[in-house]
Design a protein around this motif. Sequence first.
Motif, PDB file in Angstrom:
ATOM      1  N   ILE A  46      -0.206   6.289  -2.729  1.00 50.17           N
ATOM      2  CA  ILE A  46      -0.435   4.932  -3.264  1.00 50.17           C
ATOM      3  C   ILE A  46      -1.780   4.395  -2.765  1.00 50.17           C
ATOM      4  O   ILE A  46      -2.550   3.810  -3.539  1.00 50.17           O
ATOM      5  CB  ILE A  46       0.725   3.991  -2.872  1.00 50.17           C
ATOM      6  CG1 ILE A  46       2.010   4.416  -3.601  1.00 50.17           C
ATOM      7  CG2 ILE A  46       0.383   2.539  -3.181  1.00 50.17           C
ATOM      8  CD1 ILE A  46       3.277   3.735  -3.078  1.00 50.17           C
ATOM      9  N   ASN A  47      -2.095   4.595  -1.482  1.00 51.52           N
ATOM     10  CA  ASN A  47      -3.380   4.132  -0.946  1.00 51.52           C
ATOM     11  C   ASN A  47      -4.548   4.892  -1.555  1.00 51.52           C
ATOM     12  O   ASN A  47      -5.609   4.311  -1.813  1.00 51.52           O
ATOM     13  CB  ASN A  47      -3.389   4.231   0.578  1.00 51.52           C
ATOM     14  CG  ASN A  47      -2.509   3.186   1.224  1.00 51.52           C
ATOM     15  OD1 ASN A  47      -2.306   2.106   0.674  1.00 51.52           O
ATOM     16  ND2 ASN A  47      -1.978   3.500   2.382  1.00 51.52           N
ATOM     17  N   GLU A  48      -4.368   6.178  -1.798  1.00 51.71           N
ATOM     18  CA  GLU A  48      -5.422   6.965  -2.450  1.00 51.71           C
ATOM     19  C   GLU A  48      -5.671   6.446  -3.862  1.00 51.71           C
ATOM     20  O   GLU A  48      -6.823   6.301  -4.284  1.00 51.71           O
ATOM     21  CB  GLU A  48      -5.033   8.436  -2.481  1.00 51.71           C
ATOM     22  CG  GLU A  48      -6.125   9.328  -3.043  1.00 51.71           C
ATOM     23  CD  GLU A  48      -5.739  10.801  -3.002  1.00 51.71           C
ATOM     24  OE1 GLU A  48      -6.310  11.558  -3.795  1.00 51.71           O
ATOM     25  OE2 GLU A  48      -4.878  11.183  -2.188  1.00 51.71           O
ATOM     26  N   GLU A  49      -4.606   6.160  -4.600  1.00 52.77           N
ATOM     27  CA  GLU A  49      -4.756   5.596  -5.954  1.00 52.77           C
ATOM     28  C   GLU A  49      -5.499   4.266  -5.917  1.00 52.77           C
ATOM     29  O   GLU A  49      -6.350   3.997  -6.754  1.00 52.77           O
ATOM     30  CB  GLU A  49      -3.375   5.338  -6.586  1.00 52.77           C
ATOM     31  CG  GLU A  49      -2.645   6.545  -7.053  1.00 52.77           C
ATOM     32  CD  GLU A  49      -1.258   6.197  -7.573  1.00 52.77           C
ATOM     33  OE1 GLU A  49      -0.668   7.080  -8.204  1.00 52.77           O
ATOM     34  OE2 GLU A  49      -0.739   5.084  -7.362  1.00 52.77           O
ATOM     35  N   ALA A  50      -5.157   3.432  -4.942  1.00 50.25           N
ATOM     36  CA  ALA A  50      -5.709   2.081  -4.890  1.00 50.25           C
ATOM     37  C   ALA A  50      -7.141   2.032  -4.365  1.00 50.25           C
ATOM     38  O   ALA A  50      -7.956   1.257  -4.861  1.00 50.25           O
ATOM     39  CB  ALA A  50      -4.816   1.199  -4.015  1.00 50.25           C
ATOM     40  N   PHE A  51      -7.454   2.863  -3.360  1.00 53.33           N
ATOM     41  CA  PHE A  51      -8.728   2.704  -2.658  1.00 53.33           C
ATOM     42  C   PHE A  51      -9.653   3.908  -2.718  1.00 53.33           C
ATOM     43  O   PHE A  51     -10.811   3.802  -2.321  1.00 53.33           O
ATOM     44  CB  PHE A  51      -8.462   2.350  -1.189  1.00 53.33           C
ATOM     45  CG  PHE A  51      -7.625   1.111  -1.023  1.00 53.33           C
ATOM     46  CD1 PHE A  51      -8.116  -0.130  -1.349  1.00 53.33           C
ATOM     47  CD2 PHE A  51      -6.325   1.210  -0.549  1.00 53.33           C
ATOM     48  CE1 PHE A  51      -7.343  -1.269  -1.207  1.00 53.33           C
ATOM     49  CE2 PHE A  51      -5.536   0.073  -0.393  1.00 53.33           C
ATOM     50  CZ  PHE A  51      -6.046  -1.169  -0.731  1.00 53.33           C
ATOM     51  N   GLY A  52      -9.164   5.049  -3.164  1.00 50.28           N
ATOM     52  CA  GLY A  52     -10.006   6.231  -3.289  1.00 50.28           C
ATOM     53  C   GLY A  52     -10.361   6.862  -1.962  1.00 50.28           C
ATOM     54  O   GLY A  52      -9.926   6.413  -0.898  1.00 50.28           O
ATOM     55  N   PRO A  53     -11.184   7.898  -2.001  1.00 55.73           N
ATOM     56  CA  PRO A  53     -11.499   8.648  -0.782  1.00 55.73           C
ATOM     57  C   PRO A  53     -12.358   7.869   0.214  1.00 55.73           C
ATOM     58  O   PRO A  53     -12.351   8.166   1.405  1.00 55.73           O
ATOM     59  CB  PRO A  53     -12.244   9.881  -1.305  1.00 55.73           C
ATOM     60  CG  PRO A  53     -12.767   9.476  -2.641  1.00 55.73           C
ATOM     61  CD  PRO A  53     -11.797   8.466  -3.190  1.00 55.73           C
ATOM     62  N   GLY A  54     -13.079   6.869  -0.220  1.00 55.11           N
ATOM     63  CA  GLY A  54     -13.942   6.104   0.681  1.00 55.11           C
ATOM     64  C   GLY A  54     -13.191   5.178   1.619  1.00 55.11           C
ATOM     65  O   GLY A  54     -13.792   4.572   2.499  1.00 55.11           O
ATOM     66  N   ARG A  55     -11.873   5.080   1.448  1.00 53.27           N
ATOM     67  CA  ARG A  55     -11.098   4.138   2.254  1.00 53.27           C
ATOM     68  C   ARG A  55     -11.144   4.459   3.748  1.00 53.27           C
ATOM     69  O   ARG A  55     -10.977   3.572   4.575  1.00 53.27           O
ATOM     70  CB  ARG A  55      -9.656   4.078   1.768  1.00 53.27           C
ATOM     71  CG  ARG A  55      -8.846   5.340   2.013  1.00 53.27           C
ATOM     72  CD  ARG A  55      -7.522   5.298   1.250  1.00 53.27           C
ATOM     73  NE  ARG A  55      -6.723   6.486   1.466  1.00 53.27           N
ATOM     74  CZ  ARG A  55      -6.926   7.660   0.896  1.00 53.27           C
ATOM     75  NH1 ARG A  55      -7.939   7.817   0.065  1.00 53.27           N
ATOM     76  NH2 ARG A  55      -6.143   8.693   1.143  1.00 53.27           N
ATOM     77  N   HIS A  56     -11.390   5.707   4.114  1.00 53.66           N
ATOM     78  CA  HIS A  56     -11.343   6.105   5.520  1.00 53.66           C
ATOM     79  C   HIS A  56     -12.585   5.692   6.311  1.00 53.66           C
ATOM     80  O   HIS A  56     -12.571   5.769   7.535  1.00 53.66           O
ATOM     81  CB  HIS A  56     -11.135   7.619   5.632  1.00 53.66           C
ATOM     82  CG  HIS A  56      -9.835   8.061   5.045  1.00 53.66           C
ATOM     83  ND1 HIS A  56      -8.607   7.706   5.567  1.00 53.66           N
ATOM     84  CD2 HIS A  56      -9.559   8.821   3.954  1.00 53.66           C
ATOM     85  CE1 HIS A  56      -7.645   8.235   4.840  1.00 53.66           C
ATOM     86  NE2 HIS A  56      -8.195   8.917   3.858  1.00 53.66           N
ATOM     87  N   VAL A  57     -13.650   5.264   5.644  1.00 56.26           N
ATOM     88  CA  VAL A  57     -14.866   4.880   6.361  1.00 56.26           C
ATOM     89  C   VAL A  57     -14.971   3.379   6.558  1.00 56.26           C
ATOM     90  O   VAL A  57     -15.881   2.906   7.226  1.00 56.26           O
ATOM     91  CB  VAL A  57     -16.144   5.411   5.657  1.00 56.26           C
ATOM     92  CG1 VAL A  57     -16.114   6.926   5.579  1.00 56.26           C
ATOM     93  CG2 VAL A  57     -16.319   4.794   4.284  1.00 56.26           C
ATOM     94  N   ARG A  58     -14.066   2.628   6.020  1.00 57.01           N
ATOM     95  CA  ARG A  58     -14.112   1.170   6.147  1.00 57.01           C
ATOM     96  C   ARG A  58     -13.799   0.748   7.578  1.00 57.01           C
ATOM     97  O   ARG A  58     -13.120   1.442   8.330  1.00 57.01           O
ATOM     98  CB  ARG A  58     -13.113   0.534   5.186  1.00 57.01           C
ATOM     99  CG  ARG A  58     -13.462   0.794   3.732  1.00 57.01           C
ATOM    100  CD  ARG A  58     -12.448   0.202   2.814  1.00 57.01           C
ATOM    101  NE  ARG A  58     -12.843   0.415   1.421  1.00 57.01           N
ATOM    102  CZ  ARG A  58     -12.179  -0.049   0.403  1.00 57.01           C
ATOM    103  NH1 ARG A  58     -11.089  -0.756   0.583  1.00 57.01           N
ATOM    104  NH2 ARG A  58     -12.594   0.186  -0.820  1.00 57.01           N
ATOM    105  N   ALA A  59     -14.281  -0.449   7.938  1.00 58.09           N
ATOM    106  CA  ALA A  59     -14.087  -0.955   9.307  1.00 58.09           C
ATOM    107  C   ALA A  59     -12.607  -1.055   9.664  1.00 58.09           C
ATOM    108  O   ALA A  59     -12.210  -0.699  10.781  1.00 58.09           O
ATOM    109  CB  ALA A  59     -14.753  -2.323   9.452  1.00 58.09           C
ATOM    110  N   ALA A  60     -11.772  -1.521   8.741  1.00 58.88           N
ATOM    111  CA  ALA A  60     -10.343  -1.635   9.036  1.00 58.88           C
ATOM    112  C   ALA A  60      -9.735  -0.261   9.313  1.00 58.88           C
ATOM    113  O   ALA A  60      -8.884  -0.112  10.198  1.00 58.88           O
ATOM    114  CB  ALA A  60      -9.616  -2.325   7.881  1.00 58.88           C
ATOM    115  N   ALA A  61     -10.177   0.753   8.583  1.00 59.39           N
ATOM    116  CA  ALA A  61      -9.678   2.117   8.819  1.00 59.39           C
ATOM    117  C   ALA A  61     -10.091   2.602  10.203  1.00 59.39           C
ATOM    118  O   ALA A  61      -9.339   3.321  10.863  1.00 59.39           O
ATOM    119  CB  ALA A  61     -10.195   3.066   7.743  1.00 59.39           C
ATOM    120  N   ARG A  62     -11.278   2.201  10.654  1.00 62.04           N
ATOM    121  CA  ARG A  62     -11.740   2.579  11.991  1.00 62.04           C
ATOM    122  C   ARG A  62     -10.814   2.009  13.065  1.00 62.04           C
ATOM    123  O   ARG A  62     -10.541   2.633  14.076  1.00 62.04           O
ATOM    124  CB  ARG A  62     -13.164   2.059  12.229  1.00 62.04           C
ATOM    125  CG  ARG A  62     -14.195   2.756  11.385  1.00 62.04           C
ATOM    126  CD  ARG A  62     -14.687   3.961  12.169  1.00 62.04           C
ATOM    127  NE  ARG A  62     -14.327   5.205  11.569  1.00 62.04           N
ATOM    128  CZ  ARG A  62     -15.072   5.872  10.696  1.00 62.04           C
ATOM    129  NH1 ARG A  62     -16.208   5.379  10.287  1.00 62.04           N
ATOM    130  NH2 ARG A  62     -14.664   7.031  10.241  1.00 62.04           N
TER     131      ARG A  62
END
Length: 167
Positions: A22-38
């Motif tokens: 669901i997160n991949e569908e919503a945010f794509g592969p770039g989601r892991h580099v965002r500040a919140a993901a950090r």
Amino acid sequence: MPKHDLVYLTEDSSHDAIIELINEEAFGPGRHVRAAARIREQGPHDRALSFVCTDDGETIASVRMTPVIAGGVKGHLLGPLAVRPSHKNRGIGRELVRIAVEAGRRRGSEAVILIGDPPYYQPLGFEPVAFKALSFPGPVDLTRVLVVPIAADAHERLKGAIAWRPD
């Protein structure tokens, strides 16, 4: 119109794979580099404060809460919040946010913080954090840093770095 049997449940490990999808569908592969993901990669989210929504038994949305220290505030970082495209615009995300914030309040969280779209989150009780009050472990659009202040003096103490904290 098909009948929907929406049920809101506390997340458990059986939801991990579908939440990732669901997160991949919503945010794509770039989601892991965002500040919140950090922040989230520093330690685990709190499953007791994280929720899913199911429709006729199928998991179609989720929200997670991660314990953080934000300046002098012991709070929770809300997110990611994601709803499958087939179920968007039905109030499911808003209900998940409401449930998560209330669960944080009951647990003694001093604030619930997120990085998100102000027009979506402000009607749900989120307020802007003072500009540049918090420093993140990565780039962030500071105009999108929002908070539900639970402790009376939360805004005054939201000054400094934000990081994962052990509960």
